[in-house]
Write a protein that holds these residues in place. Structure first.
Motif, PDB file in Angstrom:
ATOM      1  N   ASP A  59       0.836  -1.200   0.000  1.00  0.00           N
ATOM      2  CA  ASP A  59       0.000   0.000   0.000  1.00  0.00           C
ATOM      3  C   ASP A  59       0.872   1.252   0.000  1.00  0.00           C
ATOM      4  N   ARG A 117      -9.045   2.813   3.655  1.00  0.00           N
ATOM      5  CA  ARG A 117      -8.395   1.509   3.841  1.00  0.00           C
ATOM      6  C   ARG A 117      -9.039   0.688   4.964  1.00  0.00           C
ATOM      7  N   THR A 118     -10.358   0.683   5.005  1.00  0.00           N
ATOM      8  CA  THR A 118     -11.059  -0.063   6.059  1.00  0.00           C
ATOM      9  C   THR A 118     -12.024  -1.091   5.484  1.00  0.00           C
ATOM     10  N   VAL A 143      -6.647  -3.132   2.784  1.00  0.00           N
ATOM     11  CA  VAL A 143      -7.680  -2.690   3.727  1.00  0.00           C
ATOM     12  C   VAL A 143      -7.616  -3.557   4.985  1.00  0.00           C
ATOM     13  N   LYS A 144      -7.925  -2.922   6.115  1.00  0.00           N
ATOM     14  CA  LYS A 144      -7.919  -3.634   7.393  1.00  0.00           C
ATOM     15  C   LYS A 144      -9.157  -3.251   8.194  1.00  0.00           C
ATOM     16  N   ALA A 173      -4.346  -1.788  -2.987  1.00  0.00           N
ATOM     17  CA  ALA A 173      -4.862  -1.177  -1.764  1.00  0.00           C
ATOM     18  C   ALA A 173      -4.988  -2.273  -0.714  1.00  0.00           C
ATOM     19  N   GLY A 181      -5.226  -7.814   7.255  1.00  0.00           N
ATOM     20  CA  GLY A 181      -5.240  -7.205   5.935  1.00  0.00           C
ATOM     21  C   GLY A 181      -5.951  -8.023   4.873  1.00  0.00           C
ATOM     22  N   GLN A 204       0.826   3.598  -3.394  1.00  0.00           N
ATOM     23  CA  GLN A 204      -0.313   4.498  -3.196  1.00  0.00           C
ATOM     24  C   GLN A 204      -0.287   5.728  -4.097  1.00  0.00           C
ATOM     25  N   VAL A 249     -12.338   1.966   0.622  1.00  0.00           N
ATOM     26  CA  VAL A 249     -10.992   1.781   0.095  1.00  0.00           C
ATOM     27  C   VAL A 249     -10.142   3.032   0.324  1.00  0.00           C
ATOM     28  N   HIS A 250     -10.757   4.199   0.241  1.00  0.00           N
ATOM     29  CA  HIS A 250     -10.005   5.438   0.438  1.00  0.00           C
ATOM     30  C   HIS A 250      -9.447   5.521   1.862  1.00  0.00           C
TER      31      HIS A 250
END
Length: 572
Positions: free
Chosen positions: A295, A510-511, A378-379, A376, A386, A299, A507-508
Motif C-alpha cells: 500500500d 483503507r477499512t 484494507v484492514k 490497496a 489485511g 499508493q 478503500v479510500h
C-alpha cells in the motif's frame, strides 16, 4: 570484475580418485568432451517445459538458445527439469503446489554440480516457485520468461484472457452460443506463450525484470517473436559472467529492489497475486517486507500502462511501445535508480535510453490513464491482518460501499446457489465466499471474483463488492476484496459472517468492517467449527499443517530464509 572464488562444480568434477571418476564418467556417456570438466562454469538450466503447462510448451527451443549462449561464453550448460505447474489444468489449484515446486527447485540446485542457474518460467506459479527455490540456495541466477502469446482476433475484435470472463457472462445470458464459445477458444489462444494481458503470468515477468533478475525487455517480448530466442541466448552468455563475478541473488534482491517492484507493479496495473508471491520471495531471501509496504509504495503511483484488464491493450502492444524499460524510465523520479540488475548495470542505466513510441499505451506520471492503481490494503475487524484490492480494476462508485452480506460457506455452496432465482441478493449486496484460503480450499484458489448472479446480469449489473479469503486470476476484474487474513478455515472473523450482516468497505480510508458487536461475534465463535477436509496424508497434509496465512505470503513456515548451497558429503 571477475571473482576468484572457486567454482562450486569443481567439488564434483575436479576431484581425483574414485569420486571424480564416477562424477565425470557417467556424464561422459552423453558425449561430453573431457575439457568441459576442466574448470568451466557449469550452468544449470532449470526448465519448466511440459505439455501439461501450455504456457511453457515452447521452452525446449528457449533452452537450446540458452545453451548456445552459455557455450559461446565458455560455460558448460546442463538442462534439468523441475515440477511444472500448468495454471489452466491443475486441480484443485496450481497455488497448492507452488511451495512444492519451490522445494524441487531448491533441492535440485543444491544437490547438483552447478555454479549458476538460468530459470525458464512463464505460467503464473512457475515464476515465483522457481525464484523462491533459487533464493534459498543463493547462487548467481538469471530469469527468462516465456513471453505472452499474441493477442487474439475474433469477429473483428482483439481478444485476450480477460475476455473469458466477458464471454462467460454473455454465454450465461444466451448472447453467444456454445459453438461461438468454442470458436473463440482457438481465436484467443492462437500462438505459444502465456496470457496476452497483464494477468499474473505477465505480472510475474514484469516483477522479475523490475527486481533486476532478468535482462531488460524480458517481460514483454511475445513468445512467438524471434527476439525471445535472442534474449535467451544473451542470457546464456550473461549467466557465465555472473558466475565469474559471483553476482548472487542476495546481492540483487535488496530492500530497494522489492520497493521498485511494488512501484512498477502499480504503474502497470499488475495482478493482486503479485502480493502473495513477492512476500514469499522476500521471506526466502531474508528481506523484511510486509503487506502494508504494498500500500505504502504503490499508493501514489498512477496507472501508466494501458493494458488489460485495467486498461485496453495487450502485452505485445507494450513491447512495441517501448517495453517495460519505457515504463521504468517514466518512474525515474520515484524509484531507486541505483538498484543493481543481473547485467551488472543499475535499473536506471538500463532504462536511460528507453523511448515511448505510443502514448496510448505508456502514459506519463503527469497525465496517467488512471490516478489510482497498485494494490490497496484494507484492514478492520473483518480482516485484522489485511486484505487486498486492485483499484485500477474496480468500479469507482463501489470503492466506498455498505451492504448486506450474501454468504457462501464453500465454493460448492456458491456454485449450487448463485443462479437460484430465490437467492436473496441485489446490486447493493456484498457477496462473501468463505473457506477458499490457503488451508480452507486447500491452496487458495482463484475463485474470489465470483460471477454475478444471472438475475442481476439480466438487469445490467456487471460488478458488485465481493469478499473472500481466496485469490483471483490476474486477468480478472471488478471490486473484489481478496486474501482476507486470517482466513475462515483458520478461525478468522470471516468464518463468523452470516447472511444479512452489514459490511462496510472504504478503500479510500483503507477499512473493511463487519458491523457486528464483539459480544455477538464471541457468541458465534463458540459455535464455530472448522471444515473437516479429511486429508491426512502426503504433501497436501503437510501443506495444511505448515502453510502461513496470506499476509505472510502463504509459504511454508519451515521454508523461510536461505539455507545456502553447501553440500558437504560425497555419495560414494
Amino acid at each position: 570484475m571477475e571473482n576468484k572464488k572457486p567454482l562450486r562444480s569443481q567439488n564434483w568434477f575436479g576431484k581425483t580418485g574414485k569420486d571424480g571418476f564416477i562424477y565425470r564418467a557417467w556424464m561422459k556417456n552423453q558425449g561430453i568432451p573431457p575439457d568441459m570438466f576442466d574448470g568451466r562454469p557449469v550452468i544449470g538450466i532449470c526448465n519448466t517445459w511440459s505439455e501439461l503447462t501450455p504456457c511453457n510448451a515452447h521452452f525446449r527451443d528457449l533452452a537450446e538458445s540458452v545453451k548456445k549462449g552459455v557455450l559461446e561464453a565458455g560455460g558448460f550448460p546442463v538442462e534439468f527439469p523441475v515440477m511444472s505447474l500448468g495454471e489452466t489444468l491443475i486441480k484443485p489449484t496450481a497455488m497448492l503446489y507452488r511451495n512444492l515446486a519451490s522445494m524441487d527447485v531448491e533441492e535440485s540446485i543444491r544437490a547438483n554440480p552447478v555454479d549458476g542457474v538460468v530459470l525458464l518460467c512463464g505460467c503464473d506459479k512457475t515464476t515465483p516457485s522457481l525464484v523462491m527455490g533459487a533464493c534459498s540456495v543463493d547462487l548467481p541466477t538469471l530469469v527468462i520468461s516465456g513471453g505472452p502469446m499474441l493477442k487474439g482476433h475474433w469477429k473483428g475484435k482483439n481478444i485476450g484472457t480477460s475476455d473469458v470472463w466477458r464471454f462467460a457472462e454473455a454465454y450465461k445470458l444466451g448472447e453467444i452460443s456454445q459453438k461461438e464459445f468454442v470458436e473463440a477458444e482457438a481465436c484467443m489462444a492462437r500462438t505459444q506463450g502465456h496470457c496476452a494481458v497483464m494477468g499474473t503470468a505477465s505480472t510475474m515477468a514484469t516483477m522479475v525484470e523490475a527486481l533486476g533478475l532478468s535482462l531488460p525487455n524480458n517481460a514483454a517480448i511475445p513468445a512467438a517473436d524471434v527476439r525471445r530466442k535472442v534474449i535467451s541466448q544473451m542470457s546464456g552468455r550473461r549467466i557465465v559472467e555472473m558466475v565469474k563475478e559471483d553476482l548472487t541473488l542476495s546481492k540483487i534482491l535488496t530492500r530497494e529492489a522489492f520497493e521498485n517492484a511494488i512501484m512498477v507493479n502499480a504503474a502497470i496495473g499488475g495482478s493482486t497475486n503479485f502480493v502473495i508471491h513477492l512476500l514469499a520471495i522476500a521471506g526466502r531471501i531474508g528481506v523484511d517486507l510486509n503487506i502494508m509496504d504494498f500500500d505504502k509504495y504503490s499508493q501514489n503511483v498512477p496507472l501508466l500502462a494501458n493494458i488489460q484488464p485495467s486498461g485496453e491493450h495487450f502485452m505485445e502492444d507494450l513491447y512495441y511501445s517501448g517495453g517495460l524499460p519505457a515504463v521504468i524510465k517514466e518512474l525515474a523520479g520515484i524509484i531507486h535508480n541505483g538498484a543493481i540488475t543481473v547485467n551488472g548495470k543499475s535499473i536506471g542505466d538500463n532504462s536511460l535510453e528507453a523511448e515511448v513510441y505510443d502514448r496510448n499505451i505508456v502514459a506519463t506520471l503527469e497525465n496517467p490513464f488512471k490516478p489510482e492503481s497498485g494494490i490497496a490494503v484494507v484492514k478492520g475487524n473483518l480482516a485484522p491482518n489485511g486484505a487486498v484490492l486492485k483499484p485500477s480494476a474496480a468500479t469507482p462508485a463501489l470503492m466506498v460501499h455498505r451492504g448486506k452480506a450474501v454468504v457462501f460457506e464453500t465454493i460448492e455452496d456458491y456454485h449450487a446457489r448463485i443462479d437460484d432465482p430465490a437467492l436473496e441478493v441485489d446490486e447493493n449486496s456484498v457477496m462473501v465466499l468463505k473457506n477458499v484460503g490457503p488451508k480452507g480450499y486447500p491452496g487458495m484458489a482463484e475463485v474470489g471474483n465470483m460471477g454475478i448472479p444471472k438475475k442481476l446480469l439480466e438487469k445490467g449489473v456487471h460488478d458488485m463488492v465481493r469478499i473472500s479469503d481466496g485469490r483471483m486470476s490476474g486477468t480478472g476484474f471488478g471490486t473484489v476484496v481478496l486474501h482476507v487474513s486470517p482466513e475462515a478455515a483458520d478461525g478468522g472473523t470471516l468464518a463468523l459472517v452470516q447472511n444479512g450482516d452489514w459490511i462496510s468497505l472504504d478503500v479510500h480510508q483503507r477499512t473493511l468492517n463487519l458491523e457486528v458487536s464483539e459480544e455477538e461475534l464471541s457468541e458465534r465463535r463458540k459455535n464455530w467449527k472448522p471444515l473437516d477436509l479429511a486429508i491426512n496424508r502426503g504433501y497436501v497434509n503437510l501443506y495444511i499443517k505448515h502453510v502461513e496465512q496470506a499476509h505472510l505470503g502463504a509459504d511454508m513456515d519451515f521454508l523461510k530464509g536461505k539455507s545456502g548451497s553447501e553440500v558437504t558429503r560425497d555419495s560414494h
